[in-house]
Design a protein around this motif. Structure first.
Motif, PDB file in Angstrom:
ATOM      1  N   TYR A 146       0.842  -1.206   0.000  1.00  0.00           N
ATOM      2  CA  TYR A 146       0.000   0.000   0.000  1.00  0.00           C
ATOM      3  C   TYR A 146       0.880   1.260   0.000  1.00  0.00           C
ATOM      4  N   LYS A 147       1.961   1.205   0.767  1.00  0.00           N
ATOM      5  CA  LYS A 147       2.866   2.351   0.795  1.00  0.00           C
ATOM      6  C   LYS A 147       3.506   2.567  -0.581  1.00  0.00           C
ATOM      7  N   ASP A 148       3.794   1.460  -1.287  1.00  0.00           N
ATOM      8  CA  ASP A 148       4.438   1.541  -2.592  1.00  0.00           C
ATOM      9  C   ASP A 148       3.464   1.895  -3.717  1.00  0.00           C
ATOM     10  N   MET A 149       2.176   1.798  -3.457  1.00  0.00           N
ATOM     11  CA  MET A 149       1.177   2.052  -4.503  1.00  0.00           C
ATOM     12  C   MET A 149       1.158   3.504  -4.932  1.00  0.00           C
ATOM     13  N   ASP A 150       0.823   3.666  -6.218  1.00  0.00           N
ATOM     14  CA  ASP A 150       0.621   5.003  -6.778  1.00  0.00           C
ATOM     15  C   ASP A 150      -0.887   5.260  -6.753  1.00  0.00           C
ATOM     16  N   ILE A 151      -1.365   5.790  -5.654  1.00  0.00           N
ATOM     17  CA  ILE A 151      -2.805   5.990  -5.451  1.00  0.00           C
ATOM     18  C   ILE A 151      -3.380   6.892  -6.530  1.00  0.00           C
ATOM     19  N   ASP A 152      -2.660   7.963  -6.856  1.00  0.00           N
ATOM     20  CA  ASP A 152      -3.156   8.873  -7.889  1.00  0.00           C
ATOM     21  C   ASP A 152      -3.240   8.156  -9.239  1.00  0.00           C
ATOM     22  N   GLY A 153      -2.263   7.301  -9.507  1.00  0.00           N
ATOM     23  CA  GLY A 153      -2.288   6.525 -10.752  1.00  0.00           C
ATOM     24  C   GLY A 153      -3.481   5.578 -10.797  1.00  0.00           C
ATOM     25  N   ILE A 154      -3.776   4.942  -9.672  1.00  0.00           N
ATOM     26  CA  ILE A 154      -4.920   4.035  -9.607  1.00  0.00           C
ATOM     27  C   ILE A 154      -6.215   4.812  -9.807  1.00  0.00           C
ATOM     28  N   LYS A 155      -6.320   5.970  -9.171  1.00  0.00           N
ATOM     29  CA  LYS A 155      -7.520   6.800  -9.346  1.00  0.00           C
ATOM     30  C   LYS A 155      -7.660   7.226 -10.797  1.00  0.00           C
ATOM     31  N   GLN A 156      -6.545   7.574 -11.452  1.00  0.00           N
ATOM     32  CA  GLN A 156      -6.588   8.004 -12.850  1.00  0.00           C
ATOM     33  C   GLN A 156      -7.025   6.847 -13.752  1.00  0.00           C
ATOM     34  N   LYS A 157      -6.498   5.645 -13.485  1.00  0.00           N
ATOM     35  CA  LYS A 157      -6.900   4.483 -14.282  1.00  0.00           C
ATOM     36  C   LYS A 157      -8.381   4.189 -14.116  1.00  0.00           C
ATOM     37  N   ALA A 158      -8.875   4.307 -12.902  1.00  0.00           N
ATOM     38  CA  ALA A 158     -10.306   4.089 -12.660  1.00  0.00           C
ATOM     39  C   ALA A 158     -11.125   5.124 -13.421  1.00  0.00           C
ATOM     40  N   ALA A 159     -10.691   6.379 -13.404  1.00  0.00           N
ATOM     41  CA  ALA A 159     -11.403   7.437 -14.136  1.00  0.00           C
ATOM     42  C   ALA A 159     -11.328   7.192 -15.644  1.00  0.00           C
ATOM     43  N   ASP A 160     -10.161   6.739 -16.129  1.00  0.00           N
ATOM     44  CA  ASP A 160     -10.019   6.439 -17.563  1.00  0.00           C
ATOM     45  C   ASP A 160     -10.963   5.321 -17.982  1.00  0.00           C
ATOM     46  N   TRP A 161     -11.060   4.281 -17.155  1.00  0.00           N
ATOM     47  CA  TRP A 161     -11.965   3.169 -17.483  1.00  0.00           C
ATOM     48  C   TRP A 161     -13.417   3.622 -17.455  1.00  0.00           C
ATOM     49  N   GLU A 162     -13.755   4.480 -16.516  1.00  0.00           N
ATOM     50  CA  GLU A 162     -15.126   4.995 -16.455  1.00  0.00           C
ATOM     51  C   GLU A 162     -15.432   5.813 -17.708  1.00  0.00           C
ATOM     52  N   ASN A 163     -14.491   6.664 -18.124  1.00  0.00           N
ATOM     53  CA  ASN A 163     -14.682   7.454 -19.342  1.00  0.00           C
ATOM     54  C   ASN A 163     -14.808   6.561 -20.569  1.00  0.00           C
ATOM     55  N   LYS A 164     -13.958   5.536 -20.639  1.00  0.00           N
ATOM     56  CA  LYS A 164     -14.017   4.605 -21.774  1.00  0.00           C
ATOM     57  C   LYS A 164     -15.369   3.898 -21.800  1.00  0.00           C
ATOM     58  N   TYR A 165     -15.834   3.468 -20.654  1.00  0.00           N
ATOM     59  CA  TYR A 165     -17.137   2.802 -20.580  1.00  0.00           C
ATOM     60  C   TYR A 165     -18.246   3.745 -21.055  1.00  0.00           C
ATOM     61  N   ASN A 166     -18.230   4.981 -20.560  1.00  0.00           N
ATOM     62  CA  ASN A 166     -19.264   5.952 -20.943  1.00  0.00           C
ATOM     63  C   ASN A 166     -19.199   6.259 -22.434  1.00  0.00           C
ATOM     64  N   THR A 167     -17.999   6.424 -22.972  1.00  0.00           N
ATOM     65  CA  THR A 167     -17.827   6.713 -24.399  1.00  0.00           C
ATOM     66  C   THR A 167     -18.315   5.541 -25.239  1.00  0.00           C
ATOM     67  N   ASP A 168     -17.904   4.328 -24.875  1.00  0.00           N
ATOM     68  CA  ASP A 168     -18.320   3.143 -25.634  1.00  0.00           C
ATOM     69  C   ASP A 168     -19.825   2.939 -25.555  1.00  0.00           C
ATOM     70  N   THR A 169     -20.404   3.181 -24.391  1.00  0.00           N
ATOM     71  CA  THR A 169     -21.850   3.034 -24.224  1.00  0.00           C
ATOM     72  C   THR A 169     -22.591   4.044 -25.086  1.00  0.00           C
ATOM     73  N   GLN A 170     -22.111   5.290 -25.098  1.00  0.00           N
ATOM     74  CA  GLN A 170     -22.763   6.325 -25.919  1.00  0.00           C
ATOM     75  C   GLN A 170     -22.614   6.007 -27.406  1.00  0.00           C
ATOM     76  N   ALA A 171     -21.447   5.528 -27.818  1.00  0.00           N
ATOM     77  CA  ALA A 171     -21.237   5.162 -29.225  1.00  0.00           C
ATOM     78  C   ALA A 171     -22.182   4.042 -29.634  1.00  0.00           C
ATOM     79  N   LEU A 172     -22.385   3.072 -28.750  1.00  0.00           N
ATOM     80  CA  LEU A 172     -23.312   1.982 -29.049  1.00  0.00           C
ATOM     81  C   LEU A 172     -24.741   2.496 -29.152  1.00  0.00           C
TER      82      LEU A 172
END
Length: 191
Positions: A60-86
């Motif tokens: 946990y100390k070694d984790m990049d928390i901001d990086g994990i949050k960014q990846k989660a936000a990127d996946w959420e954006n990708k999901y929303n974009t793909d859903t809207q495109a569909l």
């Protein structure tokens, strides 16, 4: 504790009493050994848990928390974009089916006229409700006024036949002579 040790301390002790003392001692030692083994097992388990917890805490100390949050936000954006495109693709497909269904009963003067009408109708973007294009009749009426040659006659019948006048000349051999002439053969019919 050994028998010799007790006999050295108490030389007058009888064998029965010595046996009872030794049996009691064995029972006590066995119980203590059992407790010791249980405590050692518990200690080893706690050591393992402590090591695992320390390793997890370090990860946990070694984790990049901001990086994990960014990846989660990127996946959420990708999901929303793909859903809207569909959704957009499905809406476009539904609209295209409605347009094709609407023009299927119309008579056009050519395939190009039909293609141009369908393209203009799609560009117009009439509202689709329950699989039907709202305002289609008004649009068709306006289109017919602006491009009357795009549509075939709506009278339901065949177009008026074109009458050609008779050519001059006689019947020189009839149909057989005409066929022979077309094939380049001499005319052998009698007149």
């Amino acid at each position: 504790m050994k028998r010799e040790f007790i006999k050295g301390l108490l030389p007058d002790i009888g064998d029965d009493v010595l046996k009872q003392i030794m049996d009691q001692h064995s029972t006590d030692v066995g119980a203590l050994r059992s407790k010791i083994e249980a405590l050692e097992t518990e200690r080893d388990g706690l050591k393992t848990q402590l090591n695992d917890a320390n390793t997890e805490i370090q990860s946990y100390k070694d984790m990049d928390i901001d990086g994990i949050k960014q990846k989660a936000a990127d996946w959420e954006n990708k999901y929303n974009t793909d859903t809207q495109a569909l959704k957009d693709k499905l809406s476009e497909q539904e609209y295209s089916y409605a347009v094709n269904g609407a023009v299927s009963g119309m008579q056009f003067t050519s395939a190009a006229a039909k293609k141009a009408f369908v393209s203009d109708l799609k560009d117009k973007g009439l509202k689709l409700e329950d699989g039907k294009l709202l305002g289609l009749d008004d649009y068709v009426k306006t289109y017919k006024e602006s491009d009357p040659h795009a549509f075939a006659d709506d009278d339901g019948g065949d177009p008026q036949p074109r009458v050609v006048g008779r050519t001059t000349g006689g019947n020189a051999g009839g149909a057989m002579a005409a066929m022979r002439a077309a094939m380049g053969l001499p005319n052998n019919t009698k007149e």
